[in-house]
Write a protein that holds these residues in place. Sequence first.
Motif, PDB file in Angstrom:
ATOM      1  N   SER A 101       0.809  -1.212   0.000  1.00 19.96           N
ATOM      2  CA  SER A 101       0.000   0.000   0.000  1.00 19.96           C
ATOM      3  C   SER A 101       0.845   1.265   0.000  1.00 19.96           C
ATOM      4  O   SER A 101       0.313   2.370   0.074  1.00 19.96           O
ATOM      5  CB  SER A 101      -0.925   0.003   1.219  1.00 19.96           C
TER       6      SER A 101
ATOM      7  N   ASP B 217       1.307   2.981   6.442  1.00 18.52           N
ATOM      8  CA  ASP B 217       0.908   2.144   5.310  1.00 18.52           C
ATOM      9  C   ASP B 217       1.987   2.060   4.246  1.00 18.52           C
ATOM     10  O   ASP B 217       1.788   1.424   3.209  1.00 18.52           O
ATOM     11  CB  ASP B 217      -0.380   2.691   4.676  1.00 18.52           C
TER      12      ASP B 217
ATOM     13  N   GLU C 172      -6.154  -5.094  -2.056  1.00 18.76           N
ATOM     14  CA  GLU C 172      -6.011  -3.857  -1.312  1.00 18.76           C
ATOM     15  C   GLU C 172      -4.618  -3.290  -1.515  1.00 18.76           C
ATOM     16  O   GLU C 172      -3.617  -3.982  -1.434  1.00 18.76           O
ATOM     17  CB  GLU C 172      -6.244  -4.101   0.175  1.00 18.76           C
ATOM     18  N   GLY C 173      -4.548  -1.996  -1.775  1.00 19.94           N
ATOM     19  CA  GLY C 173      -3.259  -1.363  -1.947  1.00 19.94           C
ATOM     20  C   GLY C 173      -2.836  -1.233  -3.396  1.00 19.94           C
ATOM     21  O   GLY C 173      -1.928  -0.471  -3.708  1.00 19.94           O
TER      22      GLY C 173
END
Length: 550
Positions: A303, A318, A446-447
Amino acid sequence: MTPPETSTAPPRVAVRRRLAHRVPVRVRHYWKLLAACVVFPVVCAVAFGTVRVTPLVTSSSGNSADQVTQNIVGTTDLFDATVAHRITVTFRDEDYQRLLDDFWEDDEKSFLEADLTVDDTRIASVGIRLKGNSTLGGLTRNGEARQRGFGRPPGAGQGPQPRGNSPGGGFPEGGLPDGVPPGGAGPGGAGPGGFGRASLKAEEPENLPWLIRFDEFVEGRRYQGHREIAVRVSGMGGGTTVLNEAVSLHVLAAAGETAQRYAYSSFTVNDRPTTARLVVEHPDEGFADTLGGDGVLYKSLASGQFTDQGDDPTSYADDFKQITMQGSQDLQPVINLTRWVNTSSDADFAAHLDDHVDVQALARYLAVQNLLLNFDDMAGPGRNYYLWYDLGTRRFTVVGWDYNLTLTGDAAQGPHDTVRMGGRLPQGGGIPLDAMQLPEGMQLPEGMPRPDGDAVDERDRPGGFGGNKLKERFLATAAFKMVYENAYRDLYRKIYADGTALNAVESITKVLSTVTGHDEQKTTADVEQLKTLVRQRAAHLATDSVITGG
C-alpha cells in the motif's frame, strides 16, 4: 473448655465482605488494573488532546528487540540448494478453518499453531500463516472466491477460467484489460510470460503460499538462525515450479548481488498429497545480519506510496514496516528520504542523491530488475523491496525481494525500456490509465491502484500499475545515465554472456527432479520455456548499444 472464636468484625465490615463476594473473582483480583484502564484514557485525553504523539528514540543501541534463546541446528543446511529437502506440516483442521475464516471475513492473515518437521528435525508449535497479496487473489474456498479476489469476479467458483499465455492461468472472462499487451507473445517473448496466475484452493493447503515463523508460539526460538521462511508459489506468469524465481536468486548471488537463499523441498500437509515447493529465506533479523555493519531494515508495503506525507510518522504506517532495531531506532530516516526525493530540485537531486542513497548499489539494483524482466520490483504493484539504512554511512541501499515475476514477458526489452505487465513499454511512456478497463467483476487487491481511473493518486503512472519516485527520478537524471549503463553492462556479462543463467536452469532442474512430489511434465514445460527466454534475452542484449558500447 475454651469457647470457639467468634468474629469481632463490625457488622458493616461483614456486610461489605458479603457484598464483595457477589463480584466475580476475576474482577476482584484485577480491580486495580481495570480501574487504571478506565482512568488512563481520561488522563491522556485531558493532557494530550491537542498534542501529536510521536515515537521517541530512547537509545542508539544496535541491539535487536528480540532475544534469541534457542537456535535449532537441524541436520542439513535448509538452504543448501544442491540437495532435495523434506518438510512436513501437521495442524488441526479446526485451527485451519479459523485461519480461513479470519482471512475470508476480516482480510486478516492470522497464525495457526502447527508441528513442523524439516529434514527429520521435529519442531513443535511453530506459527504458519498465509502469505501474499495478489498471489492470494485467486484463492477459492468451497468453490467460491473471496469478494476482494484478484483475477476472478466474486463468486467465480471453480468453473472453467480462460488462461493466459503461461502455465499459471489468466484473467477471468473478458481477458486482459483493454490496452494491455499479452505477455510471452511479443518480439522474442518466449518465456512463461503473460499476466496469468496459479489457481489456489483452500482445500489444497499443500499448494498455498505460507510464511512459517519459528517463534510465534515459542519466544526466542530460531531454526538455523532464521526466524521466518517463506514457502513460495508461482506468481502471475511464473509457471508452477517457480523455476524463474530460483534461477533469478541463483544468478543474483553468482553476480555478487544481495539475494535471499533458496532451496527446493517436498512439502506435505497433514495427510494431503506431497508437492515440490520452493522455500526462500525471508528478510528478517537474521537476513539483516548478512547485509553488513549496523543498520535498520525497513520493508516497503504493497500500500506504500513513497510520497511526502508530512512530519507525522503515523502517516507513513501504510508505506513502510520497520523490521529490525525496534525500540532503538524508528522510521524517521525513511521519512527524511521520502520527503527529500519528492521535494528536491533536479539539480539538488543530481548533486546530492549519493548523500542519501548508495548510488552505485541503486544502479545495480535497477539494472538487475531490467535484465531479469521483473515487472514487480520497487515500482511494481506489490512494491517489492526493502530499504537497508546503514547507521555508519547514514545512507540507504535498496534490497530486492520477491522474484516470482521475473523472466516473463518480452525478451527484446532494452536497458532503457520500462518493464510493464505483459511486456515492455518505452521509458516514460505507455498506456494511458483511462485507456485501460478492468473486466466486469474483477477485483484488485487492497493497496493496488486501479488502471481505469478510479481512486487514482500519485502512485499511478502512465503505462500501468505502480510507480516509485526514487526509481523514476534516478533513471530520468542524465548525471546517472553512465552509472546505470556501466552497471547494466557488467551485470549482463555476469548473468547472460558467460552462460550463468542458462547453466542455472540446468543445475536447478537436476535438483528439482529429485524432490519428492515434483511434476515431471510441468517441470519439463517450464524448463523449455525458460531456456528459450534466456537464450533470446542474451542474444538480443548482445547487440544493444549499451552492451556493445556503441
